[in-house]
Design an enzyme around this catalytic site. Structure first.
Site, PDB file in Angstrom:
ATOM      1  CB  VAL A  14     -14.483  -5.367   0.755  1.00  0.00           C
ATOM      2  CG1 VAL A  14     -14.248  -6.340   1.911  1.00  0.00           C
ATOM      3  CG2 VAL A  14     -13.175  -4.680   0.380  1.00  0.00           C
ATOM      4  CG  HIS A  38     -29.012  -6.564  -8.272  1.00  0.00           C
ATOM      5  ND1 HIS A  38     -28.875  -5.779  -7.148  1.00  0.00           N
ATOM      6  CD2 HIS A  38     -28.992  -7.850  -7.828  1.00  0.00           C
ATOM      7  CE1 HIS A  38     -28.777  -6.552  -6.075  1.00  0.00           C
ATOM      8  NE2 HIS A  38     -28.855  -7.802  -6.460  1.00  0.00           N
TER       9      HIS A  38
END
Length: 294
Positions: free
Chosen positions: A116, A90
């Protein structure tokens, strides 16, 4: 000059400094909920050329920066692999050494859709289990009731966090993608858009295969593409979800919807305009046109 160090309760990007990269290694650099597991699965299918993978996806393609997994064990597992390796991170590209003979895939997603998904993933994480694994207490900010999705999303769009200290908030997402966008002409970097995977999975898989120099027998494509669909991955959540240490309440819930474009509807026109104004101050216009397109 050393790459920037991204350090958190569960990540240390400086692990990459000690990792012996091989020619041909594939490094998948994404922000959370931007299509990491999807891209890992696509790479697995292209490398092995069969839906019957040799083991759990998280073990075959480990998250190298994840400090919960001992570094020596992760390195040893990767060293033992004889196939072409594909590794998850990441960390943005400015936090890892770039080797000319390795390949780097950066996956982008509409930031609101990713946010979301991040919100819902937060509810699926067992914070007490994370605290047990890290030896750190559950942060106060993650205790007690959560705000509802709308309020949380508005707060996310307004966040002013340091992008290197909070890389999953809006400034961090834009910094990660802006850095990759600035490097997009480099021959060993490929940008992939989540929306393109959703709209034309086979076309994107063929594009990725060609860029990686992987030849696939034409007869194999249908089964490989099917195995990379959201429905198939969800049906194999126990083998595919990135949860080797049991921090998810439900591995099935990790694959929540896999759709794009609906998150913007949660905001009022004024809130959406404010988000776009903030994004425009953080990223170049051509990146935003690419990022926000349907």
């Amino acid at each position: 000059m050393l790459p920037h160090r991204y350090l958190s309760e569960m990540e240390d990007s400086h692990r990459w400094l000690d990792f012996p990269v091989r020619d041909g290694d594939i490094v998948i650099s994404t922000r959370s909920k931007h299509g990491t597991t999807w891209t890992q699965m696509i790479c697995a299918l292209l490398v092995f050329q069969t839906p019957d993978l040799p083991g759990h996806l998280s073990e075959t393609s480990p998250w190298l920066d994840w400090t919960i997994a001992p570094k020596d064990e992760v390195f040893a597992r990767l060293e033992a692999q004889e196939h072409r390796r594909f590794i998850k991170t990441h960390t943005p590209l400015d936090g890892i050494p770039i080797h000319p003979q390795a390949r780097y895939i950066v996956v982008a997603r509409h930031p609101l859709d990713a946010a979301v998904s991040l919100y819902h993933q937060g509810a699926n994480i067992i914070r007490e289990r994370v605290a047990e694994l890290t030896g750190e207490p559950v942060p106060e900010a993650k205790q007690g009731p959560r705000p509802d999705l709308h309020d949380w999303l508005v707060g996310w769009t307004r966040s002013g966090n340091d992008p290197r200290e909070h890389p999953d908030m809006l400034p961090g997402v834009m910094a990660h993608l802006s850095d990759a966008w600035a490097r997009r002409a480099e021959p060993n970097l490929l940008l992939v858009h989540y929306a393109d995977l959703a709209a034309d999975l086979e076309g994107e898989m063929r594009r990725i295969a060609a860029w990686l120099g992987i030849e696939v027998d034409e007869a194999r494509w249908p089964e490989l593409v099917k195995a990379a669909t959201f429905a198939e991955m969800k049906s194999k959540a126990e083998q595919v979800a990135p949860d080797p240490m049991g921090v998810f309440r439900s591995r099935d819930a990790f694959f929540r919807r896999g759709t794009s474009g609906s998150a913007a509807e949660l905001l009022t026109p004024e809130e959406l305009a404010a988000y776009r104004e903030r994004a425009a101050a953080m990223a170049p216009a051509d990146l935003l046109d690419w990022l926000h397109r349907p």
